[in-house]
Design a protein around this motif. Sequence first.
Motif, PDB file in Angstrom:
ATOM      1  N   GLU A 269       0.845  -1.185   0.000  1.00  0.00           N
ATOM      2  CA  GLU A 269       0.000   0.000   0.000  1.00  0.00           C
ATOM      3  C   GLU A 269       0.883   1.238   0.000  1.00  0.00           C
ATOM      4  OE1 GLU A 269      -2.808   0.143   3.172  1.00  0.00           O
ATOM      5  OE2 GLU A 269      -3.661  -1.823   2.738  1.00  0.00           O
ATOM      6  N   VAL A 270       0.386   2.305  -0.597  1.00  0.00           N
ATOM      7  CA  VAL A 270       1.056   3.601  -0.542  1.00  0.00           C
ATOM      8  C   VAL A 270       0.026   4.607  -0.046  1.00  0.00           C
ATOM      9  CG1 VAL A 270       2.234   5.411  -1.831  1.00  0.00           C
ATOM     10  CG2 VAL A 270       2.605   3.011  -2.441  1.00  0.00           C
ATOM     11  N   ASP A 271       0.261   5.126   1.156  1.00  0.00           N
ATOM     12  CA  ASP A 271      -0.720   6.031   1.774  1.00  0.00           C
ATOM     13  C   ASP A 271       0.039   7.096   2.570  1.00  0.00           C
ATOM     14  OD1 ASP A 271      -2.890   7.269   2.857  1.00  0.00           O
ATOM     15  OD2 ASP A 271      -3.478   5.634   4.184  1.00  0.00           O
ATOM     16  N   SER A 272       0.580   8.068   1.868  1.00  0.00           N
ATOM     17  CA  SER A 272       1.403   9.086   2.530  1.00  0.00           C
ATOM     18  C   SER A 272       0.581  10.126   3.266  1.00  0.00           C
ATOM     19  CB  SER A 272       2.300   9.787   1.497  1.00  0.00           C
ATOM     20  OG  SER A 272       1.509  10.408   0.498  1.00  0.00           O
ATOM     21  N   THR A 279       5.281   8.204   9.103  1.00  0.00           N
ATOM     22  CA  THR A 279       6.552   7.709   8.570  1.00  0.00           C
ATOM     23  C   THR A 279       7.036   8.564   7.410  1.00  0.00           C
ATOM     24  OG1 THR A 279       5.969   5.462   9.239  1.00  0.00           O
ATOM     25  CG2 THR A 279       7.712   5.696   7.605  1.00  0.00           C
ATOM     26  N   ASN A 280       6.113   8.944   6.527  1.00  0.00           N
ATOM     27  CA  ASN A 280       6.494   9.764   5.374  1.00  0.00           C
ATOM     28  C   ASN A 280       7.078  11.101   5.817  1.00  0.00           C
ATOM     29  OD1 ASN A 280       6.426  10.346   2.430  1.00  0.00           O
ATOM     30  ND2 ASN A 280       4.960  11.909   3.044  1.00  0.00           N
ATOM     31  N   GLN A 281       6.415  11.767   6.763  1.00  0.00           N
ATOM     32  CA  GLN A 281       6.907  13.058   7.254  1.00  0.00           C
ATOM     33  C   GLN A 281       8.218  12.901   8.011  1.00  0.00           C
ATOM     34  OE1 GLN A 281       5.697  16.094   6.555  1.00  0.00           O
ATOM     35  NE2 GLN A 281       4.173  15.096   5.260  1.00  0.00           N
ATOM     36  N   SER A 282       8.360  11.786   8.721  1.00  0.00           N
ATOM     37  CA  SER A 282       9.610  11.523   9.435  1.00  0.00           C
ATOM     38  C   SER A 282      10.774  11.377   8.460  1.00  0.00           C
ATOM     39  CB  SER A 282       9.466  10.258  10.284  1.00  0.00           C
ATOM     40  OG  SER A 282      10.687   9.890  10.858  1.00  0.00           O
ATOM     41  N   HIS A 305       5.466  21.062  13.252  1.00  0.00           N
ATOM     42  CA  HIS A 305       4.748  19.897  13.810  1.00  0.00           C
ATOM     43  C   HIS A 305       4.152  19.025  12.704  1.00  0.00           C
ATOM     44  CE1 HIS A 305       5.343  21.321  17.851  1.00  0.00           C
ATOM     45  NE2 HIS A 305       4.659  22.432  17.637  1.00  0.00           N
ATOM     46  N   PHE A 306       4.919  18.835  11.632  1.00  0.00           N
ATOM     47  CA  PHE A 306       4.452  17.984  10.549  1.00  0.00           C
ATOM     48  C   PHE A 306       4.489  16.505  10.933  1.00  0.00           C
ATOM     49  CE2 PHE A 306       5.587  21.814   8.161  1.00  0.00           C
ATOM     50  CZ  PHE A 306       4.469  21.954   7.357  1.00  0.00           C
ATOM     51  N   VAL A 376      11.151   4.829  12.588  1.00  0.00           N
ATOM     52  CA  VAL A 376      11.274   6.224  12.152  1.00  0.00           C
ATOM     53  C   VAL A 376      11.812   6.308  10.720  1.00  0.00           C
ATOM     54  CG1 VAL A 376      12.497   8.393  12.600  1.00  0.00           C
ATOM     55  CG2 VAL A 376      11.543   7.106  14.501  1.00  0.00           C
ATOM     56  N   LEU A 377      12.669   5.345  10.342  1.00  0.00           N
ATOM     57  CA  LEU A 377      13.249   5.332   8.994  1.00  0.00           C
ATOM     58  C   LEU A 377      12.356   4.612   7.985  1.00  0.00           C
ATOM     59  CD1 LEU A 377      16.990   4.557   9.841  1.00  0.00           C
ATOM     60  CD2 LEU A 377      15.988   6.768   9.259  1.00  0.00           C
ATOM     61  N   GLY A 378      11.238   4.039   8.459  1.00  0.00           N
ATOM     62  CA  GLY A 378      10.322   3.356   7.552  1.00  0.00           C
ATOM     63  C   GLY A 378      10.704   1.928   7.249  1.00  0.00           C
TER      64      GLY A 378
END
Length: 417
Positions: A269-272, A279-282, A305-306, A376-378
């Motif tokens: 799945e791709v759900d940013s 995870t994406n923002q991290s 605060h993203f 944190v790194l995904g």
Amino acid sequence: MGKNSASFDWVTILIYLSLVCFGWVNIYSASLGTSTPGSYLDMSEPYGRQALFIGLSVILIIVILAIEAKFYQRFSSIIYIIALIMLAGLFVFGKTISGATSWYAIGTFRFQPSEFAKIATALALAKYVSDIETNIKLISHQFKAFVIIALPALLIIPQPDPGSALVYAAFFFPLYREGISGLYFVLAISGALIFVGTLLFGPIWVAVAVVLMGCLSFFLLKKKKRPGIPLLLFIIVTSIGLSFSVNYIFNNIFEQRHRDRLNLVLGKEVDSRGIGYNTNQSEIAIGSGGWTGKGWTEGTQTKGHFVPEQHTDYIFSTVGEEWGFAGSSAVIILFTCLLFRLIFLAERQKSQFSRIYGYSVAGIIFIHFMVNIGMVLGIFPTVGIPLPLFSYGGSGLWGFTILLFIFIKLDSERLSF
């Protein structure tokens, strides 16, 4: 603290202080918005409350080091039973926060017993395995050790808090050090690979791969190392059975949020903007830090605060953005030094109890560190595991402080019990 105060391991204590202080610095930055910051001790802000937690940790340390080392072995069983009762009590008196009933709440004070159950389990396991009547190489005694580990984990999973339950895998390390077969580790890794492989490729392909690997191991291994045909057939049948049960377990036992997070890590799945937003923002925050970072309190992702929960589970993204590759490496090096130091200290213990407890401490910190950084790194799915001594939270900081300083006290006396 008595005559042994000079023998406290100051290398470990200095690493502890470095992690706690640098953690607070990053919690401060992660708590700031675009407004002008107030006092460092502002109790309405996470950094102010964390400063209070750190101050109270000093009192905890003094108490722990003042208690006679033999106390921790003598009362380990009672401490373990109290921890189990506190975990069970959550189902009646617990407060639900972010979907998990993992907390006791008294007014504004919140307490997470799972952080302290790890300490109790480490003490109870060390007490049982070091008992003169225990031979950990016997299957029956291994079973009892696994029960000690499994009971708190089974009380934590239904909260639901699979992240905290996952940490109990850390107790494999002291058991392996004391002589249990590495086959358990191989089976655990194999089970995980079968689980993930089934989700990616389906049970048919995994079954074919298992049969091929079984045949290759039989024909290619030397006769002395070759598994017997009955054992080989048992392993193959069990592995195929596990593979065909994966989809049922995944769809009926896992919660939707856990399925989504695992699917994201596996690339299914791709759900940013949804479940993968954190995870994406991290990753964006860490990637934007470059080699040396944007500077303390200057991170645009952090100040905006993203990254949700950036001062707790995702605190490492603040390090990556504001301190860059250099600062991130420094944190990883500090944790690595702490782990190697704990293993060194564990190996020099005169008592088996202290050695087992020391390896338990190292294992718990390693699992937290590895999973949190990977999350944190995904690399790993989000499971809600804090970075030890670094993330915001009183229960987490006090839990790791008690865990670590009990071992420092045991090491300072190095009794044979």
